[in-house]
Design an enzyme around this catalytic site. Structure first.
Site, mmCIF file in Angstrom:
data_model
loop_
_atom_site.group_PDB
_atom_site.id
_atom_site.type_symbol
_atom_site.label_atom_id
_atom_site.label_comp_id
_atom_site.label_asym_id
_atom_site.label_seq_id
_atom_site.Cartn_x
_atom_site.Cartn_y
_atom_site.Cartn_z
ATOM 1 N N GLY A 1 3.864 3.990 -10.016
ATOM 2 C CA GLY A 1 4.017 5.233 -9.054
ATOM 3 C C GLY A 1 3.680 6.540 -9.573
ATOM 4 N N ASP A 2 4.236 6.752 -10.996
ATOM 5 C CA ASP A 2 3.933 7.897 -11.447
ATOM 6 C C ASP A 2 2.338 8.166 -11.364
ATOM 7 O OD1 ASP A 2 6.692 7.910 -11.857
ATOM 8 O OD2 ASP A 2 6.348 6.954 -13.949
ATOM 9 N N GLY B 1 0.815 -1.259 -0.048
ATOM 10 C CA GLY B 1 0.004 0.176 -0.016
ATOM 11 C C GLY B 1 0.711 1.255 0.050
#
Length: 326
Positions: A251-252, A225
């Site tokens: 992540g971007d 998470g």
């Protein structure tokens, strides 16, 4: 409107392969070409969500020209800074279980004049922006302090800035107080110079980054998470994912989801997790649209499971600061 800064962009070709065998001829089941670089991916995710975004980046040679064309096709405004060296082309190999092997080219070496031109382009485009998102590695020719200078100039212009980088560049920039930093677990461990074995370890590392200057820390823990640590407290969020197809750009996309939801608080964290979870279920570096999101699958809480062991404990060695690299 979100302005992204990608100092070392790329053209990314992704191959889906049955297995990676060294020395063998591997036949791909599918392939695609996408504009790449962390800031570029953030712009792509912002555009996919229907928001205006401007991508500021150095562009050189035929690869740079093609990159600009692909970004425009995604509905992204391009503020290209011409550079003498060619824009890099990267390769990603994705196996059926989601294992990713990347080969990243070094990219061009920027001159001092090109470095200043890039900083000036960001300043010019920051007018009216809700956020400036600066992401990724620095190309050759730019010192680790380059991001710190960008943070300082952005704040002087009155804009908010989110930073997604690592190592000496992150540590140097923290001294200028970026509004948000977005490390993953490995980058957190590297920044504080100690292992992360539990969610609580990650929380303590994020709190330390705040004491070093970050306004807020949005930390991605992969399958465990995400955390948001800011002046109001610590929030934790997660979402179950049935099948991981590719984690390229997850992540971007998370950062894009966070910023488009306001860039602060529990709702923005939930948006970040929803975007990241959607991205890993898509091929290559495809960014999610609103139709791909499943907000109901995201669980957020202030009751952080500090004692929970990380599924992938992290140790990356001594921090850059201990080596004098910052």
């Amino acid at each position: 409107m979100i302005v992204t800064v990608t100092p070392n962009p790329s053209l990314d070709r992704t191959y889906e392969i049955p297995a990676l065998e060294r020395g063998a001829v591997v036949r791909a089941a599918g392939d695609r070409v996408d504009p790449g670089g962390k800031g570029v991916n953030v712009s792509r995710a912002v555009a996919a969500a229907g928001h205006r975004t401007v991508a500021v980046l150095p562009l050189g040679g035929p690869v740079g020209a093609l990159l600009a064309e692909l970004l425009a096709a995604h509905g992204i405004e391009v503020e290209g800074v011409p550079v003498a060296g060619p824009t890099r082309a990267n390769m990603s190999l994705v196996e059926p279980d989601g294992t990713l092997t990347k080969v990243n080219a070094p990219g061009p070496e920027l001159t001092p004049a090109e470095s200043e031109a890039l900083l000036e382009a960001v300043r010019a485009r920051s007018v009216g922006a809700d956020w400036i998102a600066c992401c990724g590695s620095l190309p050759r020719g730019l010192p680790p302090e380059w991001y710190a200078e960008l943070v300082a100039r952005t704040h002087r212009a009155g804009a908010r800035i989110a930073l997604d980088t690592s190592g000496p560049s992150l540590l140097a920039a923290l001294r200028e107080g970026p509004d948000v930093v977005k490390p993953n677990a490995e980058e957190l461990a590297e920044a504080v110079g100690r292992p992360l074995a539990t969610v609580g370890d990650a929380v303590k590392a994020a709190e330390e980054l705040r004491t070093m200057g970050a306004g807020a820390v949005l930390a991605s823990l992969g399958a465990d998470g995400q955390l948001l640590v800011d002046a109001t407290g610590t929030y934790y969020a997660s979402a179950e994912v049935a099948t991981v197809r590719s984690n390229v750009g997850a992540g971007d996309a998370s950062l894009a989801g966070f910023l488009t939801a306001g860039g602060t608080g529990e709702a923005a964290l939930a948006s970040a997790v929803a975007h990241g979870a959607a991205t890993v279920q898509l091929p290559g570096s495809v960014m999610p649209t609103p139709a791909d999101l499943d907000p109901a699958a995201v669980i957020t809480t202030l009751d952080v499971p500090n004692d929970r062991p990380l599924k992938e404990p992290v140790w990356t060695g001594a921090s850059p600061a201990s080596k004098g690299a910052a």
